[in-house]
Design an enzyme around this catalytic site. Structure first.
Site, PDB file in Angstrom:
ATOM      1  N   LYS A  52     -82.849 -34.306  33.625  1.00 40.00           N
ATOM      2  CA  LYS A  52     -83.920 -35.285  33.854  1.00 40.00           C
ATOM      3  C   LYS A  52     -83.672 -36.037  35.162  1.00 40.00           C
ATOM      4  CE  LYS A  52     -84.858 -35.543  28.951  1.00 40.00           C
ATOM      5  NZ  LYS A  52     -84.646 -36.162  27.662  1.00 40.00           N
ATOM      6  N   GLN A  96     -82.522 -41.475  24.930  1.00 43.64           N
ATOM      7  CA  GLN A  96     -82.121 -40.102  24.617  1.00 43.64           C
ATOM      8  C   GLN A  96     -81.602 -40.016  23.179  1.00 43.64           C
ATOM      9  OE1 GLN A  96     -82.369 -37.348  26.769  1.00 43.64           O
ATOM     10  NE2 GLN A  96     -81.808 -36.211  24.940  1.00 43.64           N
ATOM     11  N   ASP A 119     -91.875 -40.975  26.596  1.00 45.29           N
ATOM     12  CA  ASP A 119     -91.553 -39.903  25.645  1.00 45.29           C
ATOM     13  C   ASP A 119     -92.595 -39.809  24.529  1.00 45.29           C
ATOM     14  OD1 ASP A 119     -89.531 -38.118  26.016  1.00 45.29           O
ATOM     15  OD2 ASP A 119     -87.936 -39.415  25.240  1.00 45.29           O
TER      16      ASP A 119
END
Ligand code: NAP
Length: 287
Positions: A52, A96, A119
């Site tokens: 990322k 995450q 997300d």
């Protein structure tokens, strides 16, 4: 023999278009920025986070990483999220997963401002997706939808069978397919006669987490097969949930692992960061 859906190449194209958009924003004095929170030292997460950060660098998005020890308290995690919510320079926040089990990930996702939730895990954004309203679509399902679009695969009226009902893949994917007028069946570990269901699929999507789980005899001739899984086989080789070598002989389209859904997920994260930046700045009348 199936057409191989080249997620790597498509993701590259998306990133290069986003780079142009990002440069336009920077010219206007707006620097898109993503903040990534990682708790503990899960080895797979480290790889995902590194990928990322690389994508951010390529597109021109500023990247900031918060590496928290696995003994962090829930309050410390939520305090950090609140601080990033308030920080005007931060446009996107990503937590995450997985995080250590003493922490409540659902509360953490809920506390990430839905405007910075790149997300797409905040319940507001999940709800908007279900209602087919504009939102941040979670990156893996969004990447799969982009693949369909790029390869002119129309979902209308198709039987889509998804194996896996996780909050991050299966469920949002179900909503995406339904919003695109597919007839959706979602299967999981308690599903009876799974192969009977998968054999009925025009489009079969596997998001299970078990290497080579989907065998050729579970697939209809000419089906489109999307493999979300990321697993290691007995030789530690990266492999999907689909028995690729055999299924590709039967399918009309198939995604490989690696080089399929994975790169698309990260490209759509970049897409969501740019989208968040534009939205936040248009709210502030800067663009
Ligand atoms: P997850 O939360 O573990 O969910 C797995 C799903 O598979 C569950 O719904 C589970 O059913 C179902 N399942 C397990 N065994 C089954 C069986 N024998 N028959 C039918 N269904 C079964 O996993 P996830 O987070 O969705 O991830 C799935 C895979 O995708 C993993 O390999 C992960 O690494 C990968 N992934 C890839 C990307 C990418 O960018 N390419 C992104 C995210 C995840 P129950 O609900 O009944 O337990």
């Amino acid at each position: 023999m199936a057409i191989i859906i080249d997620g790597k190449e498509l993701a590259k194209k998306i990133r290069s278009n986003l780079k142009i958009e990002c440069q336009e924003l920077i010219k206007k004095g707006i620097q898109p920025k993503l903040a990534v929170i990682m708790v503990g030292d899960d080895s797979a997460s480290k790889v995902y986070v590194r990928n990322k950060s690389r994508a951010c660098k390529e597109v021109g998005v500023e990247y900031e990483e918060y590496l928290l020890g696995s003994d962090i308290t829930q309050k410390e995690l939520i305090d950090l999220i609140h601080k990033l919510n308030e920080d005007k320079k931060v446009n996107g926040i990503l937590l995450q997963s997985p995080i250590p089990s003493h922490l409540d990930i659902n509360e953490a996702f809920r506390e990430i401002s839905y405007k910075k939730d790149v997300d797409g895990f905040n319940p507001i954004n999940v709800g908007k997706l279900l209602l087919n309203q504009d939102t941040f679509i979670s990156c893996t399902p969004y990447g799969i939808m982009k693949m369909f679009e790029e390869y002119n695969i129309d979902l209308e009226g198709k039987n889509v069978v998804i194996i896996g009902r996780s909050n991050i893949v299966g469920k949002p994917l179900m909503a995406c397919c339904l919003n695109n007028h597919a007839t959706v069946t979602i299967c999981h570990s308690r599903t009876k006669e799974l192969a009977e269901k998968t054999k009925n699929a025009d489009i079969l999507i596997a998001a299970i987490g078990k290497a080579k789980f989907v065998k050729a005899d579970m697939v209809k001739e000419g089906a489109i097969v999307i493999d979300v899984g990321i697993n290691r086989d007995e030789n530690q080789k990266l492999t999907g949930d689909v028995d690729f070598e055999n299924v590709k002989e039967k399918a009309s389209y198939i995604t490989p692992v690696p080089g399929g859904v994975g790169p698309m997920t990260i490209a759509m994260l970049m897409n969501n960061v740019i989208k968040a930046t534009i939205q936040q700045n248009s709210e502030n009348n800067k663009i």
